[in-house]
Motif scaffolding. Sequence first.
Motif, PDB file in Angstrom:
ATOM      1  N   ILE A   1       0.832  -1.205   0.000  1.00 42.99           N
ATOM      2  CA  ILE A   1       0.000   0.000   0.000  1.00 42.99           C
ATOM      3  C   ILE A   1       0.867   1.254   0.000  1.00 42.99           C
ATOM      4  N   GLN A   2       1.932   1.220   0.804  1.00 40.43           N
ATOM      5  CA  GLN A   2       2.820   2.383   0.862  1.00 40.43           C
ATOM      6  C   GLN A   2       3.482   2.645  -0.479  1.00 40.43           C
ATOM      7  N   ASP A   3       3.881   1.585  -1.167  1.00 41.27           N
ATOM      8  CA  ASP A   3       4.460   1.739  -2.506  1.00 41.27           C
ATOM      9  C   ASP A   3       3.442   2.366  -3.450  1.00 41.27           C
ATOM     10  N   GLY A   4       2.194   1.935  -3.310  1.00 44.57           N
ATOM     11  CA  GLY A   4       1.149   2.487  -4.149  1.00 44.57           C
ATOM     12  C   GLY A   4       0.938   3.967  -3.901  1.00 44.57           C
ATOM     13  N   LEU A   5       1.019   4.384  -2.643  1.00 41.68           N
ATOM     14  CA  LEU A   5       0.851   5.802  -2.318  1.00 41.68           C
ATOM     15  C   LEU A   5       1.983   6.645  -2.908  1.00 41.68           C
ATOM     16  N   SER A  61     -13.317  -2.325  -9.982  1.00 41.54           N
ATOM     17  CA  SER A  61     -13.879  -3.485  -9.299  1.00 41.54           C
ATOM     18  C   SER A  61     -12.771  -4.504  -9.079  1.00 41.54           C
ATOM     19  N   VAL A  62     -12.526  -4.841  -7.835  1.00 40.76           N
ATOM     20  CA  VAL A  62     -11.400  -5.708  -7.479  1.00 40.76           C
ATOM     21  C   VAL A  62     -11.901  -7.071  -7.026  1.00 40.76           C
ATOM     22  N   ASP A  63     -11.348  -8.110  -7.624  1.00 38.07           N
ATOM     23  CA  ASP A  63     -11.633  -9.478  -7.192  1.00 38.07           C
ATOM     24  C   ASP A  63     -10.805  -9.755  -5.949  1.00 38.07           C
ATOM     25  N   ALA A  64     -11.485  -9.869  -4.814  1.00 36.48           N
ATOM     26  CA  ALA A  64     -10.769 -10.093  -3.550  1.00 36.48           C
ATOM     27  C   ALA A  64     -11.040 -11.495  -3.018  1.00 36.48           C
ATOM     28  N   SER A  65     -11.201 -12.444  -3.930  1.00 42.59           N
ATOM     29  CA  SER A  65     -11.434 -13.826  -3.523  1.00 42.59           C
ATOM     30  C   SER A  65     -10.114 -14.493  -3.158  1.00 42.59           C
ATOM     31  N   GLY A  66     -10.202 -15.720  -2.690  1.00 45.25           N
ATOM     32  CA  GLY A  66      -9.007 -16.439  -2.240  1.00 45.25           C
ATOM     33  C   GLY A  66      -8.000 -16.675  -3.342  1.00 45.25           C
ATOM     34  N   SER A  67      -8.466 -16.729  -4.585  1.00 42.81           N
ATOM     35  CA  SER A  67      -7.547 -16.981  -5.699  1.00 42.81           C
ATOM     36  C   SER A  67      -6.612 -15.807  -5.945  1.00 42.81           C
ATOM     37  N   MET A  68      -6.892 -14.681  -5.323  1.00 38.58           N
ATOM     38  CA  MET A  68      -6.047 -13.500  -5.495  1.00 38.58           C
ATOM     39  C   MET A  68      -4.929 -13.428  -4.454  1.00 38.58           C
ATOM     40  N   GLY A  69      -4.742 -14.487  -3.692  1.00 41.77           N
ATOM     41  CA  GLY A  69      -3.740 -14.463  -2.634  1.00 41.77           C
ATOM     42  C   GLY A  69      -2.321 -14.345  -3.147  1.00 41.77           C
ATOM     43  N   GLY A  70      -1.448 -13.949  -2.233  1.00 37.51           N
ATOM     44  CA  GLY A  70      -0.037 -13.884  -2.569  1.00 37.51           C
ATOM     45  C   GLY A  70       0.348 -12.624  -3.299  1.00 37.51           C
ATOM     46  N   GLN A  71       1.291 -12.751  -4.215  1.00 40.18           N
ATOM     47  CA  GLN A  71       1.853 -11.599  -4.906  1.00 40.18           C
ATOM     48  C   GLN A  71       0.824 -10.888  -5.782  1.00 40.18           C
ATOM     49  N   LYS A  72      -0.138 -11.657  -6.325  1.00 41.06           N
ATOM     50  CA  LYS A  72      -1.175 -11.026  -7.142  1.00 41.06           C
ATOM     51  C   LYS A  72      -1.956 -10.003  -6.321  1.00 41.06           C
ATOM     52  N   TRP A  73      -2.246 -10.370  -5.086  1.00 38.67           N
ATOM     53  CA  TRP A  73      -3.003  -9.446  -4.237  1.00 38.67           C
ATOM     54  C   TRP A  73      -2.168  -8.216  -3.868  1.00 38.67           C
ATOM     55  N   LEU A  74      -0.896  -8.430  -3.575  1.00 31.62           N
ATOM     56  CA  LEU A  74      -0.038  -7.308  -3.219  1.00 31.62           C
ATOM     57  C   LEU A  74       0.109  -6.339  -4.396  1.00 31.62           C
ATOM     58  N   ASN A  75       0.266  -6.884  -5.603  1.00 32.33           N
ATOM     59  CA  ASN A  75       0.362  -6.021  -6.789  1.00 32.33           C
ATOM     60  C   ASN A  75      -0.935  -5.243  -7.004  1.00 32.33           C
ATOM     61  N   THR A  76      -2.051  -5.915  -6.758  1.00 34.61           N
ATOM     62  CA  THR A  76      -3.351  -5.257  -6.901  1.00 34.61           C
ATOM     63  C   THR A  76      -3.487  -4.115  -5.910  1.00 34.61           C
ATOM     64  N   GLN A  77      -3.087  -4.358  -4.679  1.00 38.37           N
ATOM     65  CA  GLN A  77      -3.170  -3.326  -3.655  1.00 38.37           C
ATOM     66  C   GLN A  77      -2.310  -2.114  -4.019  1.00 38.37           C
ATOM     67  N   THR A  78      -1.132  -2.386  -4.556  1.00 37.89           N
ATOM     68  CA  THR A  78      -0.251  -1.288  -4.963  1.00 37.89           C
ATOM     69  C   THR A  78      -0.889  -0.457  -6.077  1.00 37.89           C
ATOM     70  N   CYS A  79      -1.451  -1.150  -7.047  1.00 31.17           N
ATOM     71  CA  CYS A  79      -2.075  -0.457  -8.184  1.00 31.17           C
ATOM     72  C   CYS A  79      -3.282   0.365  -7.744  1.00 31.17           C
ATOM     73  N   VAL A  80      -4.141  -0.243  -6.947  1.00 32.85           N
ATOM     74  CA  VAL A  80      -5.354   0.449  -6.500  1.00 32.85           C
ATOM     75  C   VAL A  80      -5.003   1.656  -5.635  1.00 32.85           C
ATOM     76  N   ALA A  81      -4.033   1.470  -4.732  1.00 37.90           N
ATOM     77  CA  ALA A  81      -3.622   2.574  -3.875  1.00 37.90           C
ATOM     78  C   ALA A  81      -3.039   3.721  -4.699  1.00 37.90           C
ATOM     79  N   ALA A  82      -2.277   3.382  -5.736  1.00 30.03           N
ATOM     80  CA  ALA A  82      -1.675   4.407  -6.588  1.00 30.03           C
ATOM     81  C   ALA A  82      -2.743   5.203  -7.333  1.00 30.03           C
ATOM     82  N   ILE A  83      -3.708   4.494  -7.907  1.00 32.60           N
ATOM     83  CA  ILE A  83      -4.768   5.190  -8.647  1.00 32.60           C
ATOM     84  C   ILE A  83      -5.597   6.054  -7.700  1.00 32.60           C
ATOM     85  N   ALA A  84      -5.898   5.515  -6.521  1.00 41.10           N
ATOM     86  CA  ALA A  84      -6.693   6.273  -5.545  1.00 41.10           C
ATOM     87  C   ALA A  84      -5.955   7.543  -5.119  1.00 41.10           C
ATOM     88  N   LYS A  85      -4.653   7.415  -4.873  1.00 40.10           N
ATOM     89  CA  LYS A  85      -3.865   8.586  -4.466  1.00 40.10           C
ATOM     90  C   LYS A  85      -3.810   9.622  -5.580  1.00 40.10           C
TER      91      LYS A  85
END
Length: 553
Positions: free
Chosen positions: A431-435, A496-520
């Motif tokens: 998240i911090q990287d995304g910000l 719209s973010v898929d936050a199901s179990g299949s998004m675990g691991g690095q995929k989820w971290l990359n998603t969080q970074t991207c979403v946080a960046a766009i939001a910021k």
Amino acid sequence: MKKENMKDSKLKNFNPMALREKYSAKSLSNKNNYSSFWLDNGWDNNSSIFDDEPIKKGVDLVALASYRRAVSNFVSIVTGLSDIKVTFKSNGDSYTDGKQVVISSKLDDKLFDSTVGLALHEGSHIKLSDFDFLKGLEHHIPKEYYNRAEVFGWSVMDVIGKVKDLLNYVEDRRIDHYVFTSSPGYKGYYHSLYEKYFHSKVIDKALKSSEYTSKEWDSYIFRIINLTNKNSDLNALPGLADIRKVIFSNVKNLDSTEEAFQVALLVLNIILENLDVNLENPQEDENENDESQEISVDGDGSGSGSDDDSSGDSSDGDLGDSSDGKPELSDRQKKQLQNAINKQKKFMNGEIAKKGLSKKDKASMDAIEAAGMSYVDVAKDMTDRWSGKKTPTKVMLVKKFSKALAESDTVSMIYRPDYSWGNIDDNKKAIQDGLVKGTMLGRKLQVRGESRETKWTRLDSGRIDKRLIAELGFGNDRVFNTSFIESYSDAFLHISVDASGSMGGQKWLNTQTCVAAIAKACSMINNVDLVISYRSTQTSGNGYRSRGNKSYH
């Protein structure tokens, strides 16, 4: 025609009072029937707000925040004051301080209505009661009452405490009369309030028995605070009928706490005139021995002499009735009665126990309210293809997302995802990287919020350029200009973010970074509005699991 007549007949026989009976405090399961008109279906802790997901006991802070807002609105309506703060108990006192209403965070009360009633009662006290007068009560009591109390062995503090008890009762009746006459629609909440905190079967039985019929203070105060009970016996004590008349003939005309205090003094005067000195202050009993005991027993027939006399009265009749036909309380019921009386006194003193919020939950609650979080139903027109019933989806709406909300662990998928399979530090770093990246992107995209104007002058047509008007005298007729403004239209983005179990691991971290960046980045641009929806199964820090969409605006 027959069908129309049937419809007319149904309308003609429609009884609106049946609704009142249906939702009254004593109907159905005796549970929250007035509040059921406005409470969300998922107000309690016993069912998931989505599907059949099992949950653990806990506190749904989002529902709790909605509940507090609703109660706050009720208090504002009844009191006519919008500045009365309604808050949950955290630390310290659990009763109103004359400035704010303190409510319990316990949502699974048997009667939710009573919690609303208590808030309305306390809010009305803030509006009508003079708390400064109450603080200086000892200085308002005339000296004669301190002098008269000496014969009964009462200290100065005893007198103050007894006057306070009487004043609390009169003041409560004044407050109730105000609400019942100015806001009669809220009577149901008050009835539920007293039903829970004030009325009980053992009180009803005691009022019909010979308990608390001796001419002592405890007997009078017990009978007085239960004057509104249908089982009240005005013949149980001398002067009790006069006391009731003094209180209820004056209460509708009282306009202040000081006037209620004057009525309390009138009641105290009647009590002092009827108290038995030997019972209230038995310091001379040792000299009079058996003679005083015989006089006491024969005088009022209440068995207030020796313990043997009392037990003798209790043993009369195998059916538990005394010799005069009044019900008799067992030893167990007498203990229950004392507990019920203590509960009544705490209610009158505003010392009702309320479940408080922990420091962590309080911080989360503040973040939730600042974010304007609430549950809302979407897709209300969708129906189940088998049953035909409407199947709206409940989602969590966040109007103003903030870092404090993320760190509150209220929305676990944002800051503490159960399915990330990584440690919390990795998620924070993502998240911090995304910000950081969002800040860089936002600076570059800030041009979207800017406008560029190109102006052409000395034209044959257009708008007159005021700076060239003077040249008309020199034969120059090209004094017109035009302007062209380049600007970006307002934009609305929905991620719209898929936050199901299949998004675990690095995929989820990359998603969080991207979403946080766009939001910021969007937060730095004036004409771009962003909504992020997470589709997942939410598990809050308090054990709640709920399936659906979470939207953050």
